[in-house]
Enzyme design. Structure first.
Site, short mmCIF file in Angstrom:
data_model
loop_
_atom_site.label_atom_id
_atom_site.label_comp_id
_atom_site.label_asym_id
_atom_site.label_seq_id
_atom_site.Cartn_x
_atom_site.Cartn_y
_atom_site.Cartn_z
N THR A 14 41.12 17.83 -103.42
CA THR A 14 39.89 17.43 -102.77
C THR A 14 39.04 16.41 -103.60
O THR A 14 38.19 15.96 -103.20
CB THR A 14 39.28 19.32 -102.85
N ARG A 46 51.25 17.13 -107.44
CA ARG A 46 52.49 18.05 -107.50
C ARG A 46 53.53 16.55 -106.54
O ARG A 46 54.85 16.36 -106.78
CB ARG A 46 52.21 18.80 -106.75
N GLU A 131 31.10 17.14 -117.21
CA GLU A 131 29.91 17.17 -116.14
C GLU A 131 29.71 18.11 -114.51
O GLU A 131 29.65 19.21 -114.79
CB GLU A 131 28.95 16.10 -115.47
N VAL A 134 30.13 22.81 -113.45
CA VAL A 134 29.40 23.88 -113.94
C VAL A 134 28.40 23.09 -112.44
O VAL A 134 27.69 21.65 -113.06
CB VAL A 134 28.28 23.89 -114.86
N ILE A 138 25.00 18.54 -109.75
CA ILE A 138 23.43 18.61 -110.64
C ILE A 138 23.82 18.87 -111.97
O ILE A 138 24.77 18.79 -112.60
CB ILE A 138 23.76 20.45 -110.50
N GLY A 189 35.62 28.24 -94.57
CA GLY A 189 36.33 27.53 -96.07
C GLY A 189 35.02 27.07 -96.62
O GLY A 189 36.09 27.48 -98.15
N GLU A 192 38.17 31.39 -100.58
CA GLU A 192 38.95 31.86 -100.51
C GLU A 192 39.33 33.08 -99.99
O GLU A 192 38.85 34.21 -99.80
CB GLU A 192 39.39 31.96 -102.27
N ASP A 203 33.89 33.63 -111.58
CA ASP A 203 33.53 32.09 -111.91
C ASP A 203 32.18 31.86 -112.03
O ASP A 203 31.93 30.60 -113.09
CB ASP A 203 33.70 31.79 -109.69
N LYS A 207 31.10 29.65 -116.11
CA LYS A 207 30.21 28.70 -116.24
C LYS A 207 29.42 28.56 -116.60
O LYS A 207 28.14 27.46 -117.39
CB LYS A 207 29.59 27.71 -114.41
N1 LIG Z 1 36.80 21.73 -105.12
C1 LIG Z 1 35.73 21.74 -105.84
O1 LIG Z 1 34.45 21.76 -105.35
C2 LIG Z 1 35.31 21.80 -106.91
C3 LIG Z 1 33.85 21.26 -107.58
C4 LIG Z 1 33.81 21.70 -109.00
C5 LIG Z 1 34.73 21.63 -109.88
N2 LIG Z 1 36.24 21.29 -109.37
C6 LIG Z 1 37.45 21.46 -110.30
O2 LIG Z 1 38.08 20.54 -109.75
C7 LIG Z 1 39.11 20.68 -109.92
C8 LIG Z 1 40.37 20.55 -109.33
O3 LIG Z 1 39.78 21.19 -107.89
P1 LIG Z 1 40.45 20.36 -106.69
O4 LIG Z 1 39.48 21.54 -105.94
O5 LIG Z 1 39.78 19.13 -106.24
O6 LIG Z 1 42.04 21.45 -106.09
P2 LIG Z 1 42.49 20.87 -105.47
O7 LIG Z 1 42.48 20.22 -104.25
O8 LIG Z 1 43.83 22.42 -105.63
O9 LIG Z 1 43.38 19.82 -105.78
C9 LIG Z 1 44.96 19.88 -107.20
C10 LIG Z 1 45.59 18.87 -107.42
O10 LIG Z 1 46.02 18.70 -108.29
C11 LIG Z 1 47.58 18.48 -108.03
N3 LIG Z 1 48.71 19.80 -108.75
C12 LIG Z 1 48.62 21.13 -108.96
N4 LIG Z 1 49.78 21.56 -109.88
C13 LIG Z 1 50.02 19.72 -110.15
C14 LIG Z 1 50.81 20.18 -111.07
N5 LIG Z 1 51.80 20.67 -111.41
N6 LIG Z 1 51.32 18.51 -111.89
C15 LIG Z 1 50.88 17.77 -111.20
N7 LIG Z 1 49.38 17.88 -110.39
C16 LIG Z 1 49.39 18.97 -110.06
C17 LIG Z 1 47.42 18.85 -106.67
O11 LIG Z 1 49.01 18.07 -106.50
P3 LIG Z 1 48.93 18.02 -104.85
O12 LIG Z 1 47.67 17.12 -104.25
O13 LIG Z 1 50.27 17.37 -104.57
O14 LIG Z 1 49.60 19.54 -104.50
C18 LIG Z 1 46.52 18.40 -106.59
O15 LIG Z 1 46.97 16.64 -106.20
C19 LIG Z 1 39.51 22.14 -110.89
O16 LIG Z 1 39.27 22.15 -112.27
C20 LIG Z 1 38.56 22.92 -110.36
O17 LIG Z 1 38.00 23.80 -110.41
C21 LIG Z 1 36.25 21.78 -108.09
#
Ligand SMILES: NC(=O)c1ccc[n+]([C@@H]2O[C@H](COP(=O)([O-])OP(=O)(O)OC[C@H]3O[C@@H](n4cnc5c(N)ncnc54)[C@H](OP(=O)(O)O)[C@@H]3O)[C@@H](O)[C@H]2O)c1
Length: 446
Positions: A14, A46, A131, A134, A138, A189, A192, A203, A207
């Protein structure tokens, strides 16, 4: 001409995919602002085969996040995998050890290992920017670390979890139960399949521990946060709060007290007129109380690919500019350790809902127990089953042949110590003048 900043992105989900898009879209602007081009030279995730709608032509695919971190071709690792430990941690450590800069959105990683990683960055000379960890878009971290560097912070608090704020907003506006709103949040969505990390407050706690460290110059202490979630909140609490001029929010609060730094996450009643009370739905907000200035509230999207990418890309631009700010605003050696402040020592106002039995002497027994603990009551309201409120002098509603239903009685206390409230309520329960467990919600005044 300065050579471009060469970036490696680990995680193309994402957030990662949006970061690749935004770096491409904003390439010219970023190069102008940073006086240096930013170039994605390698990525990993992955699955290499997954369709992501990204143009990765000419970009290297690293065989693992650690291999990416150790790739001599990159200057900056952007970690967007997630998780406090495992490959995310290994890759970040490898990058910092190799003298590279790291940008991450990973609150779990920073909350658990932030102090140690900052030390590593300090030793090796790389930046460690987080940044987006959290409140996503923002700029709460920059505000605390840089914008308010010269201000003594007394309190920082916020709505740091969009799922909880969405649920509480719907419960308040539509009179729905917690379970019904959670189901809707899952369908849309916002929550979870296993929502406990969000709704139980963990969570928010991660933060908050990051904000507290920046605000008070302390080592991150996630374990020192007192945490309560929102599942015990009933629609009738939100209705009663509204009638009394309050809203209920899941707040993370870190505050300087006479005895130390208190860090807590719990449902909180805030005055309806406060800035934080206006924050509805999935929106996040952070309020900072500093010496000599009125509170500053930052409001915005706390999640989502585009919002999070906005902060990640700004952090990458800082690396490109050559900005190296201590991750927690000061050298790690100067960060102080903090202990968990017992909630029993917390002082503040309380909302208390009791289901009072319609027995002679009930009101007197409750009043006596509160008085024994020197608790002063700001207001007391008895609510009928139809939701109408009146001063607490009425009798319980009779149902059928002389039996009575317990009647909700709502008390608002003046500032008092939590242990006094708990002792009084324990005694009231032992007196058997109420049914069920009392509901207690702390009040945060602005
Ligand atoms: N989503 C939000 O709104 C949001 C907001 C603030 C902060 N964050 C933070 O941003 C980070 C990413 O979140 P996200 O929502 O983008 O997560 P996500 O959609 O689940 O994406 C995770 C990514 O990591 C890859 N991955 C997982 N395990 C792996 C491994 N062992 N080796 C290599 N790649 C691996 C996945 O690969 P595949 O695509 O191949 O599965 C995917 O591309 C997290 O720390 C989250 O807390 C997210």
């Amino acid at each position: 001409m300065v050579a471009p900043l060469k970036v490696g992105i680990a995680g193309l989900g994402t957030v990662g995919a949006e970061v690749v898009r935004l770096l491409d879209q904003q390439a010219t602007t970023l190069a102008t602002k940073s006086r240096r081009a930013i170039k994605v030279v390698a990525v990993t995730a992955r699955s290499k085969a997954k369709k992501r709608g990204l143009d990765l032509g000419g970009v290297k695919w690293a065989k693992s996040p650690v291999a990416l971190a150790e790739d001599g071709d990159i200057d900056c690792l952007v970690e967007l995998i997630g998780g406090a430990d495992g490959v995310a941690l290994e890759a970040v450590e490898a990058a910092l050890r190799g003298g590279k800069s790291v940008v991450t959105a990973n609150k779990a990683l920073i909350a658990r290992h932030g102090t140690r990683l900052a030390e590593l960055a300090e030793r090796s000379g790389g930046a460690l920017n987080f940044e987006a960890a959290v409140g996503a878009a923002i700029p709460a971290i920059k505000t605390l670390r840089e914008g308010l560097a010269g201000t003594e912070i007394n309190r920082v608090y916020g709505i740091l979890n969009g799922t909880c704020n969405y649920i509480l907003t719907r419960m308040e506006q539509e009179g729905l139960s917690f379970d019904a709103c959670l189901k809707d949040a899952q369908r849309l969505g916002y929550a979870e399949a296993n929502p406990s990390f969000d709704v139980d407050g963990h969570d928010t706690a991660q933060k908050l521990s990051i904000l507290a460290s920046l605000a008070f110059g302390t080592k991150i202490a996630e374990h020192a946060v007192n945490v309560e979630g929102i599942s015990s909140i009933a629609p009738q609490d939100l209705k009663a709060a509204a009638d009394l001029g309050y809203r209920v929010k899941l707040l993370g609060v870190a505050v300087r007290t006479k005895t130390g730094i208190e860090q807590r996450v719990h449902p909180t009643m805030v005055p309806k007129s406060s800035s934080i009370a206006q924050v509805m739905g999935v929106t996040n907000a952070v309020t900072i109380d500093g010496d000599g200035i009125p509170p500053i509230t930052l409001v915005g999207p706390g999640a989502g690919g585009a919002a999070t990418a906005s902060a990640v890309v700004a952090d990458i631009a800082d690396v490109a500019r050559g900005l190296r700010i201590a991750p927690f605003g000061r050298p790690v050696a100067s960060l102080r350790s903090i202990k968990k402040a017992p909630m029993m020592h917390h002082e503040g106002g309380y909302y208390i809902r009791l289901m009072a039995r319609d027995l002679p002497g009930t009101a007197a027994a409750i009043a006596t127990r509160l008085a024994e603990q020197s608790i002063s009551i700001e207001s007391i309201v008895q609510r009928h089953e139809n939701g109408d409120a009146e001063a607490a002098r009425g009798r319980g509603k009779r149902s059928g042949k002389g039996a009575t239903n317990p009647v909700p009685v709502i008390l608002i206390t003046y500032a008092t110590a939590e242990d006094a409230v708990r002792r009084a309520l324990h005694a009231v329960q032992k007196d058997r003048v109420i049914s069920g467990r009392p509901q207690v919600i702390r009040i945060e005044k602005n």
